[in-house]
Design a protein around this motif. Structure first.
Motif, short mmCIF file in Angstrom:
data_model
loop_
_atom_site.label_atom_id
_atom_site.label_comp_id
_atom_site.label_asym_id
_atom_site.label_seq_id
_atom_site.Cartn_x
_atom_site.Cartn_y
_atom_site.Cartn_z
N LYS A 312 0.83 -1.19 0.00
CA LYS A 312 0.00 0.00 0.00
C LYS A 312 0.87 1.24 0.00
CE LYS A 312 -3.76 2.24 2.57
NZ LYS A 312 -4.62 2.18 3.78
N ALA A 313 0.51 2.22 -0.81
CA ALA A 313 1.28 3.47 -0.90
C ALA A 313 0.86 4.43 0.21
CB ALA A 313 1.05 4.12 -2.26
N THR A 314 1.81 4.82 1.03
CA THR A 314 1.57 5.82 2.07
C THR A 314 2.67 6.89 1.98
OG1 THR A 314 2.80 4.46 3.67
CG2 THR A 314 0.40 4.23 3.63
N PRO A 315 2.67 7.69 0.93
CA PRO A 315 3.75 8.67 0.75
C PRO A 315 3.77 9.71 1.87
CG PRO A 315 2.43 8.44 -1.25
CD PRO A 315 1.69 7.75 -0.15
N LYS A 316 4.98 10.09 2.25
CA LYS A 316 5.19 11.14 3.24
C LYS A 316 6.04 12.24 2.61
CE LYS A 316 3.17 8.53 6.36
NZ LYS A 316 1.83 8.84 6.90
N GLU A 317 6.28 13.29 3.38
CA GLU A 317 7.11 14.37 2.87
C GLU A 317 8.58 14.00 2.85
OE1 GLU A 317 6.28 18.24 4.49
OE2 GLU A 317 4.12 17.87 4.57
N LEU A 318 8.94 12.93 3.53
CA LEU A 318 10.31 12.44 3.53
C LEU A 318 10.31 11.04 2.92
CD1 LEU A 318 12.97 13.65 4.63
CD2 LEU A 318 12.70 12.19 6.62
N GLY A 319 11.21 10.79 2.00
CA GLY A 319 11.27 9.49 1.36
C GLY A 319 10.42 9.44 0.10
N HIS A 320 10.38 8.26 -0.52
CA HIS A 320 9.74 8.12 -1.82
C HIS A 320 8.94 6.83 -1.90
CE1 HIS A 320 12.71 11.15 -2.62
NE2 HIS A 320 13.70 10.28 -2.49
N VAL A 321 7.86 6.87 -2.68
CA VAL A 321 7.10 5.68 -3.02
C VAL A 321 7.00 5.62 -4.54
CG1 VAL A 321 4.90 4.47 -2.85
CG2 VAL A 321 5.79 5.72 -0.87
N GLN A 386 16.40 16.93 3.96
CA GLN A 386 16.49 17.72 2.74
C GLN A 386 17.23 19.03 2.99
OE1 GLN A 386 12.75 18.65 0.90
NE2 GLN A 386 13.66 18.82 -1.13
N GLY A 387 18.29 19.25 2.22
CA GLY A 387 19.06 20.48 2.33
C GLY A 387 20.17 20.45 3.36
N GLY A 388 20.43 19.30 4.00
CA GLY A 388 21.49 19.21 4.99
C GLY A 388 22.86 19.53 4.37
N GLN A 389 23.63 20.37 5.03
CA GLN A 389 24.95 20.76 4.53
C GLN A 389 25.92 20.89 5.69
OE1 GLN A 389 23.70 24.36 2.18
NE2 GLN A 389 24.80 23.35 0.52
N GLY A 390 27.18 20.55 5.42
CA GLY A 390 28.23 20.74 6.40
C GLY A 390 28.46 19.53 7.29
N VAL A 391 29.47 19.62 8.15
CA VAL A 391 29.79 18.58 9.12
C VAL A 391 29.42 19.10 10.50
CG1 VAL A 391 31.61 17.18 10.16
CG2 VAL A 391 31.64 17.67 7.70
N HIS A 392 28.67 18.31 11.25
CA HIS A 392 28.17 18.73 12.56
C HIS A 392 28.46 17.61 13.55
CE1 HIS A 392 25.88 21.86 10.38
NE2 HIS A 392 25.73 20.90 9.48
N LEU A 393 29.23 17.91 14.57
CA LEU A 393 29.66 16.92 15.55
C LEU A 393 29.10 17.25 16.92
CD1 LEU A 393 33.45 16.77 14.52
CD2 LEU A 393 31.54 15.41 13.61
N PHE A 394 28.73 16.20 17.67
CA PHE A 394 28.17 16.40 19.00
C PHE A 394 28.80 15.42 19.98
CE2 PHE A 394 25.01 17.94 16.04
CZ PHE A 394 24.60 19.14 16.62
#
Length: 551
Positions: A312-321, A386-394
């Motif tokens: 069953k297709a349950t598309p969200k704003e993140l990811g793809h179907v 979506q749009g993530g840029q750079g290196v971020h360390l914690f």
């Protein structure tokens, strides 16, 4: 020897492969052309031309690579006269723009001359947008505005508007190169473009790869009038007929013609050789890995992906179907990451040297969970998030950390753990769920690393396998399997409704799997506990990225 053979073509990010199997799906011969190494005159890096966020591939490079691969097959005396069906795989989302008059040239190819020579002036734009491109943010926002928001775009097309998706690349070209786009008479995906070369005509786009365009309605498996109109209206004339330039949509197992006279005369393929619709690389990998219900697949290549079949297709704003490439009416769900093997290589080179054994040693040296340290390595503009840029360390107390605060080996573990934590976190939202009986199948260059696979098994709490036949070249193998599948449907006079059963019968004797890694429950518990921290810190990272973008 005698008997039918099946040819799979795979145009990836960095190379083109031809993969021939026999009727039992046993490999017969394979050839490869590396774009950077074997065709240096095109001056690509990782197979692409990169200008900031604009990333393209020279269209003629792919034509010449195909010819080089066939020349290798001839040199190997491959029995091309026994090939009865061809299908193909290509990097998803990328597009090719045929200029007016190109169809006539395709239909009248001269077998005494090269394809590269004859097709040199057949493209409205000589550079094809590819999946690595992230220059169409404006066009994405406009499409989502016209359709009433990202959720509405996802509900229809299976995905919200993504920068690399074909609709937004078309919209950008309509705005920036309207004269060239007026001269364009047909728009192909890279997969259907390859099929055009074999058939000597405009081959249709298949429904599965077409699902990755933001133009197709995955519910009706046809072009969405609303999406097509919204994109076509970006041309200054406001009367651009995009629908006619897209052509028809066909099921992924449909025949699209016979090989043209050019390939018969120049390479010895039979004139009656069937061409089955070409599709995307991940779509083909799903077939090549022979994924059962409840299983997941993880591909570790230039991009990293995780995907599976869903009912069953349950598309969200993140990811793809996407529409399923074999089972009519079913779907495949997928997450795609821009920072795959090239990002792991850059982390390796910087912290442990250009040596994969040293990378493996670093994973062995560090403990699961990395002493609470979490890193985000967005060396390329990321797709998820979506749009993530750079290196971020914690650090373990969630405070930002400096590069010098970490040991070199901790960066290696962080880049691996972070990817799989993200897959587990975001995959569950679109149906990529793990059960007690689930298996994870791996493919791509990264699947050779036992250290990486152990982290994968531990993060998901599931055993990791490879299919001995399709593990590394799953897309190419999947294309050959699809060629055989489509041929059997035709030869036996079967209908679309028989597609799933024919595929099941083909592969039931081909379950050649090998266990590569088993999960350790204690480690899985560590990663399960880390998920909420990973999600919270990802939100913090993206808030920072968006704030900096507004400056």
């Amino acid at each position: 020897m005698s008997g039918p053979l099946f040819l799979g073509v795979d145009l990836g990010s960095q190379s083109l492969k031809l993969f021939i199997t026999d009727a039992k799906l046993e490999p017969v011969v394979e050839t490869t052309v590396s774009f950077d190494k074997d065709l240096p005159q095109y001056k690509t890096t990782g197979g692409f031309h990169i200008r900031g966020n604009t990333v393209t591939g020279p269209t003629l490079l792919w034509v010449e690579a195909l010819e080089r691969c066939f020349a290798q097959l001839l040199a190997l005396k491959a029995p091309l006269h026994r090939v009865v069906a061809i299908s193909g795989s290509a990097q998803q989302h990328g597009s090719v723009y045929w200029k007016r008059g190109a169809l006539t040239k395709l239909q009248e190819l001269d077998s005494s001359r090269t394809l590269t020579e004859q097709l040199g002036d057949c493209f409205a734009t000589t550079e094809s947008p590819v999946w690595m491109d992230s220059s169409t943010t404006k066009q994405c926002l406009m499409l989502e505005r016209d359709l009433g928001g990202p959720a509405n775009v996802a509900k229809v097309s299976g995905s919200r508007a993504f920068e690399r998706f074909t609709a937004n690349q078309i919209a950008k070209l309509l705005e920036t190169e309207p004269a060239a786009m007026t001269q364009c008479e047909r728009i192909s995906l890279i997969s259907s473009f390859l099929a055009c070369l074999f058939t000597g005509g405009y081959a249709p786009i298949d429904v599965s790869d077409g699902s990755g365009m933001n133009l197709l309605d995955i519910n009706t498996r046809t072009w969405s009038p609303a999406l097509v109109h919204a994109v076509g209206s970006r041309h200054p004339s406001k009367t651009y007929n995009l629908m006619s330039r897209l052509g028809e949509v066909v099921e992924s197992f449909a025949p699209v013609g016979h090989v043209n006279q050019y390939f018969a005369e120049r390479y010895g393929l039979p004139k009656e050789c069937q061409v089955i619709a070409f599709s995307g690389d991940n779509n083909n990998a799903l077939v090549g890995l022979k994924i059962a219900k409840g299983d997941l697949a993880v591909s570790m290549g230039t991009s990293d992906t995780i995907f599976a079949s869903i009912a069953k297709a349950t598309p969200k704003e993140l990811g793809h179907v996407f529409a399923h490439p074999i089972v009519e009416g079913s779907y495949m769900a997928m997450l795609c990451y821009a920072n795959g093997s090239l990002t792991r290589e850059k982390v390796r080179d910087r912290y442990v040297g250009a040596d994969w054994p040293a990378f493996e040693a670093a994973l062995q040296k560090t403990a699961p969970g990395n002493r609470g340290k979490i890193g985000y390595y967005f060396l390329n503009r990321e797709i998820i998030p979506q749009g993530g840029q750079g290196v971020h360390l914690f650090s373990s107390d969630d405070r930002p950390a400096a590069d010098s605060d970490w040991q070199e080996a901790e960066h290696v573990r962080a880049v691996v753990e972070g990817q799989f934590l993200s897959m587990r976190l975001h995959g569950s939202a679109i149906g990529l769920e793990i059960t007690e009986r689930s298996r994870i199948f791996v493919t791509g260059g990264g699947s050779r690393s036992r250290g990486i696979l152990q982290v994968l098994a531990d993060v998901f709490g599931a055993p990791v396998y490879k299919d001995v036949k399709g593990a590394v070249n799953s897309a190419a193998f999947g294309a050959a399997v699809r060629a055989a599948h489509g041929y059997h449907l035709l030869a036996e006079g079967l209908t679309h409704a028989d597609s799933e059963q024919v595929y099941a019968d083909m592969i039931k004797q081909q379950q050649t799997v090998e266990l590569l890694a088993s999960p350790h429950k204690a480690n899985t518990a560590i990663y399960t506990k880390m998920l909420s921290r990973y999600e919270s810190l990802e939100t913090k990272v993206m808030d920072k990225v968006r704030a900096e973008a507004r400056l």
